[in-house]
Design a protein around this motif. Structure first.
Motif, mmCIF file in Angstrom:
data_model
loop_
_atom_site.group_PDB
_atom_site.id
_atom_site.type_symbol
_atom_site.label_atom_id
_atom_site.label_comp_id
_atom_site.label_asym_id
_atom_site.label_seq_id
_atom_site.Cartn_x
_atom_site.Cartn_y
_atom_site.Cartn_z
ATOM 1 N N VAL A 111 -2.342 4.972 1.186
ATOM 2 C CA VAL A 111 -2.038 4.908 3.207
ATOM 3 C C VAL A 111 -2.702 6.212 3.051
ATOM 4 O O VAL A 111 -3.421 6.711 3.569
ATOM 5 N N GLU A 112 -1.943 7.424 1.456
ATOM 6 C CA GLU A 112 -2.706 9.058 2.685
ATOM 7 C C GLU A 112 -4.093 8.995 1.800
ATOM 8 O O GLU A 112 -4.655 9.495 3.033
ATOM 9 N N LEU A 126 3.426 -2.763 1.880
ATOM 10 C CA LEU A 126 2.762 -1.268 2.561
ATOM 11 C C LEU A 126 4.131 -0.093 2.178
ATOM 12 O O LEU A 126 3.251 1.200 0.704
ATOM 13 N N ARG A 127 5.309 -0.483 1.421
ATOM 14 C CA ARG A 127 5.680 0.737 0.835
ATOM 15 C C ARG A 127 5.940 1.256 -0.577
ATOM 16 O O ARG A 127 5.522 2.266 -0.670
ATOM 17 N N HIS A 129 -5.656 7.841 5.286
ATOM 18 C CA HIS A 129 -6.039 8.759 6.127
ATOM 19 C C HIS A 129 -6.674 8.891 5.967
ATOM 20 O O HIS A 129 -7.295 10.033 6.732
ATOM 21 N N TRP A 169 2.016 0.588 -1.334
ATOM 22 C CA TRP A 169 0.802 1.319 -0.772
ATOM 23 C C TRP A 169 1.235 2.673 -0.867
ATOM 24 O O TRP A 169 0.302 3.317 -1.569
ATOM 25 N N GLN A 170 2.150 2.901 -0.320
ATOM 26 C CA GLN A 170 2.273 4.409 0.075
ATOM 27 C C GLN A 170 3.585 5.017 -1.290
ATOM 28 O O GLN A 170 2.267 6.313 -1.100
#
Length: 116
Positions: A74-75, A65-66, A78, A68-69
Motif C-alpha cells: 500500500v505504501e 488489505l492488512r 501510494h 498487503w499493508q
C-alpha cells in the motif's frame, strides 16, 4: 470496477499467495481490490460491503488489505502513484496537507524550548 490500466499497475506489486490445498478457493486479488477501494473512498464499514456486487466478505477484503499493508504494498503503490501524478502536473500541492502524527520525534532535537 477496477480498470485494466489500474490493475496493470497494482498487480505486479502484490505478493504472490501460496496455493491453498484445503478450503474454498480464495477470491482473486483483482476482485478484492474494488471493495477495498469502496471502503477507503466512502468510509463504509467492511461489514456493509454490498454482497450483491460480488465483493466477497468484508473480513476477506480487510485481511487482504492488512496483508498487503504488512508487505509494504500500500505504501509503495501510494508513493508510485503520487510521483507519477506529480510528474504529470496533476497534483495541486497548495491544497496538500501533511500528517506527521505517525513520525517519531526524538527529545532534544526539535525547535523551541526544552521541557523543564
Amino acid at each position: 470496477m477496477v480498470s485494466d490500466e489500474l490493475w496493470e499497475r497494482v498487480e505486479p506489486l502484490l505478493p504472490v499467495r501460496p496455493a491453498s490445498r484445503t478450503g474454498p478457493k480464495p477470491l482473486p486479488d483483482r476482485q478484492v481490490v474494488q471493495p477495498i477501494l469502496v471502503v477507503l473512498v466512502t468510509g463504509i464499514g467492511w461489514e456493509d460491503l454490498p454482497q450483491e456486487l460480488g465483493f466477497g466478505s468484508g473480513m476477506t477484503c480487510w485481511r487482504r488489505l492488512r496483508n498487503w499493508q504488512a508487505a509494504g504494498v500500500v505504501e509503495w503503490l501510494h508513493e508510485v502513484l503520487l510521483a507519477e501524478l506529480n510528474a504529470a502536473g496533476q497534483i495541486d500541492w497548495s491544497r496538500a496537507c501533511g500528517d506527521t502524527s505517525h513520525l517519531r520525534v526524538e527529545r532534544g532535537h526539535g525547535h523551541g524550548a526544552e521541557p523543564r
